[in-house]
Scaffold this active site. Structure first.
Site, PDB file in Angstrom:
ATOM      1  N   HIS A  14      11.557   6.263  14.153  1.00 54.02           N
ATOM      2  CA  HIS A  14      11.454   6.461  12.613  1.00 54.02           C
ATOM      3  C   HIS A  14      12.067   7.982  12.112  1.00 54.02           C
ATOM      4  O   HIS A  14      11.989   8.625  12.816  1.00 54.02           O
ATOM      5  CB  HIS A  14      10.237   6.314  12.066  1.00 54.02           C
ATOM      6  CG  HIS A  14      10.077   6.228  10.586  1.00 54.02           C
ATOM      7  ND1 HIS A  14       9.958   7.257   9.823  1.00 54.02           N
ATOM      8  CD2 HIS A  14       9.109   5.325   9.876  1.00 54.02           C
ATOM      9  CE1 HIS A  14       9.947   6.926   8.515  1.00 54.02           C
ATOM     10  NE2 HIS A  14       9.311   5.591   8.674  1.00 54.02           N
ATOM     11  N   GLU A  40       0.378  -9.170  -1.469  1.00 57.52           N
ATOM     12  CA  GLU A  40      -0.278  -8.461  -0.213  1.00 57.52           C
ATOM     13  C   GLU A  40      -1.420  -7.833  -0.652  1.00 57.52           C
ATOM     14  O   GLU A  40      -1.649  -6.648  -0.138  1.00 57.52           O
ATOM     15  CB  GLU A  40       0.574  -7.705   0.802  1.00 57.52           C
ATOM     16  CG  GLU A  40       0.112  -7.736   2.151  1.00 57.52           C
ATOM     17  CD  GLU A  40       0.870  -6.953   3.119  1.00 57.52           C
ATOM     18  OE1 GLU A  40       0.766  -5.678   2.916  1.00 57.52           O
ATOM     19  OE2 GLU A  40       1.619  -7.057   3.819  1.00 57.52           O
ATOM     20  N   ARG A  47       1.088   8.589   9.320  1.00 61.56           N
ATOM     21  CA  ARG A  47       0.898   9.851   8.978  1.00 61.56           C
ATOM     22  C   ARG A  47      -0.376  10.449   9.619  1.00 61.56           C
ATOM     23  O   ARG A  47      -0.549  11.600  10.172  1.00 61.56           O
ATOM     24  CB  ARG A  47       0.638  10.005   7.282  1.00 61.56           C
ATOM     25  CG  ARG A  47       1.865  10.273   6.669  1.00 61.56           C
ATOM     26  CD  ARG A  47       1.406  10.125   4.778  1.00 61.56           C
ATOM     27  NE  ARG A  47       2.428  11.107   4.335  1.00 61.56           N
ATOM     28  CZ  ARG A  47       3.625  10.479   4.209  1.00 61.56           C
ATOM     29  NH1 ARG A  47       4.031   9.332   4.495  1.00 61.56           N
ATOM     30  NH2 ARG A  47       4.695  11.236   3.370  1.00 61.56           N
ATOM     31  N   HIS A  89       4.695   5.316  13.251  1.00 68.36           N
ATOM     32  CA  HIS A  89       5.221   6.205  12.159  1.00 68.36           C
ATOM     33  C   HIS A  89       4.177   6.802  11.187  1.00 68.36           C
ATOM     34  O   HIS A  89       4.172   7.573  10.382  1.00 68.36           O
ATOM     35  CB  HIS A  89       6.225   5.603  11.001  1.00 68.36           C
ATOM     36  CG  HIS A  89       5.794   4.313  10.520  1.00 68.36           C
ATOM     37  ND1 HIS A  89       4.836   4.721   9.257  1.00 68.36           N
ATOM     38  CD2 HIS A  89       5.696   3.176  10.954  1.00 68.36           C
ATOM     39  CE1 HIS A  89       4.360   3.251   8.831  1.00 68.36           C
ATOM     40  NE2 HIS A  89       4.854   2.384   9.932  1.00 68.36           N
ATOM     41  N   GLU A 115      -2.673   5.057   2.740  1.00 71.83           N
ATOM     42  CA  GLU A 115      -2.472   3.929   2.375  1.00 71.83           C
ATOM     43  C   GLU A 115      -3.762   2.880   1.813  1.00 71.83           C
ATOM     44  O   GLU A 115      -3.605   1.967   1.111  1.00 71.83           O
ATOM     45  CB  GLU A 115      -1.648   2.822   3.445  1.00 71.83           C
ATOM     46  CG  GLU A 115      -0.197   3.279   3.649  1.00 71.83           C
ATOM     47  CD  GLU A 115      -0.032   4.392   4.441  1.00 71.83           C
ATOM     48  OE1 GLU A 115      -1.007   5.036   5.010  1.00 71.83           O
ATOM     49  OE2 GLU A 115       1.086   4.840   4.864  1.00 71.83           O
ATOM     50  N   ASP A 141       0.752  -1.360  -0.149  1.00 72.79           N
ATOM     51  CA  ASP A 141       0.051   0.040   0.087  1.00 72.79           C
ATOM     52  C   ASP A 141       0.769   1.264  -0.008  1.00 72.79           C
ATOM     53  O   ASP A 141       0.488   2.341   0.312  1.00 72.79           O
ATOM     54  CB  ASP A 141      -0.861  -0.087   1.076  1.00 72.79           C
ATOM     55  CG  ASP A 141      -0.108  -0.232   2.795  1.00 72.79           C
ATOM     56  OD1 ASP A 141       1.080  -0.052   2.471  1.00 72.79           O
ATOM     57  OD2 ASP A 141      -0.524  -0.387   3.574  1.00 72.79           O
TER      58      ASP A 141
HETATM   59  C1  UD1 Z   1       6.216   5.106   4.229  1.00 73.47           C
HETATM   60  C2  UD1 Z   1       5.015   4.772   3.391  1.00 73.47           C
HETATM   61  C3  UD1 Z   1       4.106   3.896   4.627  1.00 73.47           C
HETATM   62  C4  UD1 Z   1       4.887   2.821   5.265  1.00 73.47           C
HETATM   63  C5  UD1 Z   1       6.130   3.542   5.730  1.00 73.47           C
HETATM   64  C6  UD1 Z   1       7.144   2.326   6.401  1.00 73.47           C
HETATM   65  C7  UD1 Z   1       3.758   6.000   1.868  1.00 73.47           C
HETATM   66  C8  UD1 Z   1       2.830   7.353   1.563  1.00 73.47           C
HETATM   67  N1  UD1 Z   1       4.115   5.871   3.066  1.00 73.47           N
HETATM   68  O1  UD1 Z   1       5.895   6.135   4.925  1.00 73.47           O
HETATM   69  O2  UD1 Z   1       3.065   3.350   3.953  1.00 73.47           O
HETATM   70  O3  UD1 Z   1       4.138   2.414   6.367  1.00 73.47           O
HETATM   71  O4  UD1 Z   1       6.867   4.015   4.755  1.00 73.47           O
HETATM   72  O5  UD1 Z   1       7.930   3.040   7.395  1.00 73.47           O
HETATM   73  O6  UD1 Z   1       4.060   5.382   0.918  1.00 73.47           O
HETATM   74  N2  UD1 Z   1      13.558   8.742   6.034  1.00 73.47           N
HETATM   75  C9  UD1 Z   1      14.841   8.907   6.196  1.00 73.47           C
HETATM   76  N3  UD1 Z   1      15.581   7.629   5.938  1.00 73.47           N
HETATM   77  C10 UD1 Z   1      14.932   6.561   5.312  1.00 73.47           C
HETATM   78  C11 UD1 Z   1      13.721   6.619   5.229  1.00 73.47           C
HETATM   79  C12 UD1 Z   1      12.853   7.718   5.647  1.00 73.47           C
HETATM   80  O7  UD1 Z   1      15.350   9.840   6.326  1.00 73.47           O
HETATM   81  O8  UD1 Z   1      15.545   5.509   5.089  1.00 73.47           O
HETATM   82  C13 UD1 Z   1      12.605  10.192   6.385  1.00 73.47           C
HETATM   83  C14 UD1 Z   1      12.913  11.104   5.119  1.00 73.47           C
HETATM   84  O9  UD1 Z   1      13.015  12.421   5.737  1.00 73.47           O
HETATM   85  C15 UD1 Z   1      11.415  10.896   4.502  1.00 73.47           C
HETATM   86  C16 UD1 Z   1      10.609  10.822   5.566  1.00 73.47           C
HETATM   87  O10 UD1 Z   1      11.220   9.826   6.671  1.00 73.47           O
HETATM   88  O11 UD1 Z   1      11.428  12.072   3.660  1.00 73.47           O
HETATM   89  C17 UD1 Z   1       9.411  10.116   4.993  1.00 73.47           C
HETATM   90  O12 UD1 Z   1       9.499   8.988   4.190  1.00 73.47           O
HETATM   91  P1  UD1 Z   1       8.033   8.616   3.542  1.00 73.47           P
HETATM   92  O13 UD1 Z   1       8.554   7.443   2.731  1.00 73.47           O
HETATM   93  O14 UD1 Z   1       7.853   9.753   2.706  1.00 73.47           O
HETATM   94  O15 UD1 Z   1       7.079   8.199   4.587  1.00 73.47           O
HETATM   95  P2  UD1 Z   1       7.015   7.238   5.825  1.00 73.47           P
HETATM   96  O16 UD1 Z   1       6.193   7.734   6.861  1.00 73.47           O
HETATM   97  O17 UD1 Z   1       8.167   6.680   5.904  1.00 73.47           O
HETATM   98  N1  UDP Z   2      11.541  -3.142  11.551  1.00 69.47           N
HETATM   99  C1  UDP Z   2      12.686  -3.036  11.536  1.00 69.47           C
HETATM  100  N2  UDP Z   2      13.680  -2.146  12.377  1.00 69.47           N
HETATM  101  C2  UDP Z   2      12.934  -1.161  13.212  1.00 69.47           C
HETATM  102  C3  UDP Z   2      11.616  -1.190  13.023  1.00 69.47           C
HETATM  103  C4  UDP Z   2      10.914  -2.426  12.409  1.00 69.47           C
HETATM  104  O1  UDP Z   2      13.344  -3.901  10.935  1.00 69.47           O
HETATM  105  O2  UDP Z   2      13.928  -0.566  13.810  1.00 69.47           O
HETATM  106  C5  UDP Z   2      10.614  -4.026  10.645  1.00 69.47           C
HETATM  107  C6  UDP Z   2       9.560  -4.879  11.325  1.00 69.47           C
HETATM  108  O3  UDP Z   2       9.924  -6.068  11.845  1.00 69.47           O
HETATM  109  C7  UDP Z   2       8.711  -5.035  10.045  1.00 69.47           C
HETATM  110  C8  UDP Z   2       8.691  -3.754   9.400  1.00 69.47           C
HETATM  111  O4  UDP Z   2       9.892  -3.088   9.864  1.00 69.47           O
HETATM  112  O5  UDP Z   2       8.908  -6.365   9.441  1.00 69.47           O
HETATM  113  C9  UDP Z   2       7.828  -2.562   9.443  1.00 69.47           C
HETATM  114  O6  UDP Z   2       8.124  -1.757   8.925  1.00 69.47           O
HETATM  115  P1  UDP Z   2       7.222  -0.220   9.261  1.00 69.47           P
HETATM  116  O7  UDP Z   2       6.717  -0.335  10.664  1.00 69.47           O
HETATM  117  O8  UDP Z   2       8.125   0.865   9.012  1.00 69.47           O
HETATM  118  O9  UDP Z   2       6.194  -0.162   8.135  1.00 69.47           O
HETATM  119  P2  UDP Z   2       4.510  -0.697   8.106  1.00 69.47           P
HETATM  120  O10 UDP Z   2       4.769  -2.370   8.162  1.00 69.47           O
HETATM  121  O11 UDP Z   2       3.914  -0.049   9.031  1.00 69.47           O
HETATM  122  O12 UDP Z   2       4.194  -0.465   6.623  1.00 69.47           O
END
Ligand code: UD1
Ligand code: UDP
Length: 376
Positions: free
Chosen positions: A250, A119, A219, A217, A133, A97
């Site tokens: 996060h 999924e 939104r 994390h 999502e 998603d």
């Molecule tokens: C995204 C996904 C969400 C998923 C989540 C898992 C969308 C809209 N959101 O949300 O569905 O559950 O990932 O974690 O697709 N950042 C870093 N380093 C990283 C990753 C993120 O610095 O390795 C920071 C950056 O500032 C980035 C911000 O996090 O701009 C947000 O990342 P983004 O992928 O936009 O949103 P998530 O909340 O991570």
């Molecule tokens: N996870 C990880 N390190 C962390 C936190 C989570 O490897 O510090 C793993 C966790 O086991 C799961 C996945 O990341 O498999 C979940 O990711 P996240 O919560 O970012 O996204 P979501 O599943 O909500 O989309």
């Protein structure tokens, strides 16, 4: 040779697609399989690629600090246009998603390349939660020709939306394949939690301390929700001297900033960097209670035999709720504190280990579907 392109961009997608990449690569006499990462996440994605030993063939490298949904959608669309033109796959596989998945499915549709949705079929039917999502998943479902659903409930959702039953394949969730692969590799290589902070390890090993693992994390919780989460954690930490809260934060600034502001100097709260997958699995297994809003953690949790409290008002993963292995607590301070207090009492702390999401053979079933498809 049939050309398959697997596309993903964030940590959870990478964890759940990794075993599928491995399975397709094992079948290299039948499939030419390539991996494209959008790198919607960067560091958290690279941690997963490293653990599963995957080198992408294409890397769009789109992540920018503080990116918004327009940035992700447009950059994935433009990047995928070129990758799809260059590789011309017979099928594109996306996961779940995220905006990476939806934008990739749309990019493939524009070039009339069939899409497989891994999924598929999870629904809250509430477009505000999880946001964005729920819409991403529904739109990806409309664009897909193959729907790989983790559970029969997910299958029924798609049937009720009029999706042709012949295109729906009940496989289980690949996250269980990833979890088994990880616990096997840890055992095989006698690995310990190498990168976990020494203080955290000693807290986890101290029998006089109860530990709560936290991840958050979403939104829809930005702002008020996160303030509540921080208030609940700070209350719990002050209430219980012998409880430690372990919180891999996060890196999203909208998460990191309030969490550090409210929780930084509380001695029994350990704010740490995101853990790589094997270390996270180790900490999850060692903790007493998990408090999370994560989708993936909700699916892994029923394998752990411990209480998992979910900081969301609704979930698209209702099977574990019905099985009693997870409980929704929203982002209400009193509710979070009360339910954690309940589970801190040892007689309430044991939850049975029954996982409704999979048996570790999902990727085998997915690859078999493609073998049958390309044989006909
Ligand atoms: C995204 C996904 C969400 C998923 C989540 C898992 C969308 C809209 N959101 O949300 O569905 O559950 O990932 O974690 O697709 N950042 C870093 N380093 C990283 C990753 C993120 O610095 O390795 C920071 C950056 O500032 C980035 C911000 O996090 O701009 C947000 O990342 P983004 O992928 O936009 O949103 P998530 O909340 O991570
Ligand atoms: N996870 C990880 N390190 C962390 C936190 C989570 O490897 O510090 C793993 C966790 O086991 C799961 C996945 O990341 O498999 C979940 O990711 P996240 O919560 O970012 O996204 P979501 O599943 O909500 O989309």
């Amino acid at each position: 040779m049939n050309k398959i392109l697997l596309v993903f961009g964030t940590r959870p997608e990478a964890i759940k697609m990794a075993p599928l990449v491995k399975k397709f690569k094992e079948e290299s006499d039948l499939f030419d399989c390539k991996v494209c990462v959008t790198a919607q996440h960067r560091e958290m994605l690279d941690q997963v690629l490293q653990w599963f030993e995957i080198t992408p063939d294409y890397d769009l490298n789109i992540m920018r600090p503080g990116q918004d949904l327009y940035d992700i959608t447009s950059n994935v669309m433009l990047g995928m246009r070129d990758v799809l033109k260059a590789y011309q796959p017979d099928a594109v596989l996306v996961h779940g998603d995220t905006t990476t998945s939806f934008a990739t499915a749309l990019a493939a549709f524009y070039q009339q390349i069939p899409v497989g949705h891994i999924e598929a079929g999870l629904r809250t039917y509430n477009l505000s939660a999880p946001f964005p999502e729920e819409l991403n998943r529904q739109l990806t479902g409309r664009l897909a020709q193959w729907h790989f659903v983790p559970t029969s409930l997910n299958k029924n959702n798609l049937l009720s939306e009029g999706v042709d039953e012949k295109t729906i394949h009940l496989t289980g969730n690949t996250v269980i394949d990833a979890l088994y692969w990880t616990t096997d590799k840890i055992k095989r290589q006698a690995l310990s939690a190498g990168n976990v902070d020494a203080n955290v390890i000693s807290v986890l090993k101290d029998p006089s301390i109860q530990t709560i693992l936290v991840t958050a994390h979403r939104r829809e919780s930005f702002g008020h929700g996160f303030v509540n989460i921080c208030e609940a954690l700070s209350k719990l930490a002050r209430m219980h001297e012998h409880v430690a809260i372990i919180y891999p934060v996060h890196p999203n600034p909208k998460v990191k900033e309030p969490v550090e502001r409210y929780l930084k100097n509380i001695p029994n709260i350990h704010l740490i960097e995101p853990l790589n997958y094997q270390d996270f699995v180790y900490v999850m297994e060692a903790a007493d209670i998990v408090l999370t809003d994560s989708g993936g953690v909700q699916e892994e949790a029923p394998s752990l035999g411990k209480p998992v409290l979910v900081m969301r008002d609704v979930t698209e993963r209702v099977e574990a709720l019905e099985g009693g292995t997870v409980e929704l607590v929203g982002t209400d301070v009193t509710k979070i504190v009360d339910r954690i207090n309940h589970y801190l009492t040892p007689e309430n702390n044991f939850i049975s280990k029954v996982n409704p999401y999979g048996d570790g053979k999902a990727v085998e079933r997915i690859v078999s579907t493609f073998k049958a498809h390309f044989n006909n």
